[in-house]
Motif scaffolding. Structure first.
Motif, short mmCIF file in Angstrom:
data_model
loop_
_atom_site.label_atom_id
_atom_site.label_comp_id
_atom_site.label_asym_id
_atom_site.label_seq_id
_atom_site.Cartn_x
_atom_site.Cartn_y
_atom_site.Cartn_z
N ALA A 194 114.37 -83.42 -61.02
CA ALA A 194 115.51 -83.47 -61.34
C ALA A 194 116.50 -84.11 -62.75
N LEU A 195 116.53 -84.87 -63.47
CA LEU A 195 116.82 -84.81 -64.86
C LEU A 195 117.10 -83.89 -65.49
N LEU A 196 115.58 -82.53 -65.39
CA LEU A 196 116.45 -81.74 -66.24
C LEU A 196 117.04 -80.50 -65.45
N ALA A 197 117.26 -80.67 -63.68
CA ALA A 197 117.91 -79.66 -63.61
C ALA A 197 119.22 -80.08 -63.91
N ARG A 198 119.90 -81.04 -63.46
CA ARG A 198 121.07 -82.02 -63.67
C ARG A 198 121.66 -81.81 -65.28
N LEU A 199 120.32 -81.61 -66.33
CA LEU A 199 120.64 -81.19 -67.76
C LEU A 199 120.76 -79.69 -68.67
N LEU A 200 119.74 -79.48 -68.03
CA LEU A 200 119.94 -77.83 -68.55
C LEU A 200 120.58 -77.30 -68.12
N PRO A 201 121.27 -77.17 -66.79
CA PRO A 201 122.90 -76.34 -66.83
C PRO A 201 123.87 -76.84 -67.60
N GLN A 202 123.90 -78.12 -68.04
CA GLN A 202 124.76 -78.46 -68.91
C GLN A 202 124.69 -78.01 -70.33
N ALA A 205 102.60 -80.46 -65.41
CA ALA A 205 103.99 -79.58 -65.61
C ALA A 205 104.52 -78.77 -63.92
N ALA A 206 103.10 -78.43 -64.27
CA ALA A 206 103.43 -77.39 -63.30
C ALA A 206 104.44 -77.95 -61.64
N ALA A 207 104.01 -78.83 -61.36
CA ALA A 207 105.10 -79.97 -60.45
C ALA A 207 106.22 -79.83 -60.64
N VAL A 208 106.31 -80.28 -61.90
CA VAL A 208 107.91 -80.15 -62.03
C VAL A 208 108.88 -79.34 -62.60
N SER A 209 107.69 -78.34 -62.21
CA SER A 209 108.45 -77.05 -62.85
C SER A 209 108.96 -76.56 -61.23
N ARG A 210 108.48 -76.93 -61.09
CA ARG A 210 108.50 -75.82 -59.58
C ARG A 210 109.93 -76.68 -58.63
N PHE A 211 109.83 -78.70 -58.73
CA PHE A 211 110.97 -79.53 -58.65
C PHE A 211 112.08 -78.78 -59.33
N LEU A 212 112.14 -78.78 -60.29
CA LEU A 212 113.24 -77.46 -61.24
C LEU A 212 113.71 -76.31 -60.53
N ALA A 213 113.00 -75.66 -60.57
CA ALA A 213 113.30 -74.08 -59.91
C ALA A 213 114.03 -73.94 -58.50
N ASP A 214 112.74 -74.70 -57.98
CA ASP A 214 113.87 -75.21 -56.63
C ASP A 214 115.35 -76.15 -56.89
N GLU A 215 115.57 -76.90 -57.06
CA GLU A 215 116.46 -77.24 -57.29
C GLU A 215 117.40 -76.80 -58.35
N LEU A 216 117.19 -75.67 -59.23
CA LEU A 216 117.92 -74.85 -59.91
C LEU A 216 118.37 -73.52 -59.45
N ASP A 217 117.98 -73.18 -58.55
CA ASP A 217 117.12 -71.61 -57.53
C ASP A 217 117.13 -70.74 -59.13
#
Length: 269
Positions: free
Chosen positions: A244-252, A63-75
Motif C-alpha cells: 500500500a505504501l509503495l502504491a501510494r508513493l510510486l505514482p507521486q 518480495a513476491a507477495a508485496v509485488s502482488r499487492f502492489l500490482a493489484d493496487e496500481l493495475d
C-alpha cells in the motif's frame, strides 16, 4: 545440442516465469528477479539442506507477495521468476561467477560445482531467458503501442548479513540515472519512522546486476530497484502495508518526474 533431450524442466513443473495482470493499464512494470525458491527435480536440492532453501540465499523473502499487492493496487503488470537464485541468478549476467554460485554467504552449493557448459546453458535457456524475454516482450509491446513504461525491480534483504545488522527499513537503488530513484527516496524519507538507504544495502552496477542495466538503462526508461527488509514483510500484514505504501508513493514519484520534464532516463550508449 538436442534441447528436447537435454531439458532441465519437466513438462509438469512450474514455468520459469509468471505474469500477473498482463493487461494492466498502469505505466509501471513490476519485476521480481528472485520471487521463488523452486528447484527443478532434475537437480534434486542442489545438495543443500531443505532449511537453507527457505533462507535469503535461495530467494527474496516477501518480495513476491508485496509485488502482488502492489500490482493489484496500481493495475500494473507483474513479471515474477519462480526458480531459486541458487539454480541461476536472474539478476546476474550469464557467465559471471555469481550467476550459478558454488557458495552463497557461508553455504556451499554442491550441485553447482563442476558443471559442464551444456548444464549451464540449460539453466540459461529454460529459466533465465524466458524471464528476461518476457520482460523484453512487454516493454517492446508498450513501445510499439506508444505507452509509457516505468520499470520497478522489487527485492528484499536480510536484517543481518554475515553478522552485521542492517538498520535500513528499505533501500532505493540506482546506477547511471538517479532521477526517479531520488524522487522516490525523498518521498519515502518523509514517511514517519522510516530509515531509507541511498544505494544501501546494495547498489546497482553492470557487474552486480542485470535487470536494471539491461531493461531500464539501455532503453532509457524511468526505473528504480527497491529493497525492503525481510522482517518487515515476513507476514501478510507487513506485505500489505508495504504494498500500500509503495502504491501510494510510486505514482507521486512518477508525476513529479514528468512535471520536471524528465519522463525518460538518460540514454546509455
Amino acid at each position: 545440442m538436442n534441447e528436447t533431450a537435454n531439458r532441465l524442466l519437466a513438462a509438469d513443473e512450474p514455468a520459469a516465469v509468471t505474469v500477473r495482470n498482463k493487461d494492466g493499464q498502469s505505466p509501471f512494470l513490476i519485476v521480481v528477479d528472485h520471487a521463488g525458491n523452486a528447484i527443478p527435480r532434475a537437480l534434486g536440492r542442489l545438495g543443500v539442506a531443505p532449511a537453507e532453501l527457505e533462507r535469503h540465499i535461495a530467494w527474496d523473502i516477501g518480495a513476491a507477495a508485496v509485488s502482488r499487492f502492489l500490482a493489484d493496487e496500481l493495475d500494473a503488470a507483474l513479471v515474477s521468476q519462480n526458480y531459486s537464485r541458487l539454480v541461476i541468478d536472474c539478476n546476474r549476467a550469464p557467465g559471471l561467477e555469481a550467476s550459478i554460485p558454488e557458495i552463497s554467504e557461508f553455504t556451499p552449493i554442491p550441485g553447482n560445482v563442476g558443471l559442464i557448459e551444456n548444464q549451464k546453458r540449460a539453466r540459461v535457456r529454460e529459466i533465465f531467458r524466458p524471464y528476461h524475454d518476457t520482460i523484453e516482450t512487454e516493454l517492446d509491446r508498450r513501445r510499439q503501442e506508444g505507452r509509457r513504461a516505468v520499470l520497478i525491480a522489487m527485492h528484499s534483504f536480510t536484517p543481518v548479513f554475515k553478522g552485521v545488522a542492517r538498520p535500513w527499513h528499505a533501500g532505493v537503488l540506482y546506477n547511471r540515472d538517479p532521477r526517479f530513484a531520488d524522487i522516490l527516496m525523498a518521498l519515502l524519507k518523509r514517511e514517519q519512522g522510516l530509515l531509507i538507504g541511498d544505494n544501501e544495502p546494495y547498489s546497482v552496477s553492470d557487474e552486480s546486476d542485470y535487470t536494471i542495466p539491461v531493461h531500464g538503462e539501455r532503453r532509457g526508461l524511468p526505473h528504480v530497484e527497491i529493497e525492503v527488509r525481510q522482517d518487515l514483510i515476513a507476514d501478510t500484514s507487513g506485505q500489505r502495508a508495504w504494498g500500500a505504501l509503495l502504491a501510494r508513493l510510486l505514482p507521486q514519484a512518477y508525476q513529479e518526474l514528468v512535471a520536471a520534464g524528465a519522463p525518460g532516463s538518460a540514454r546509455v550508449p
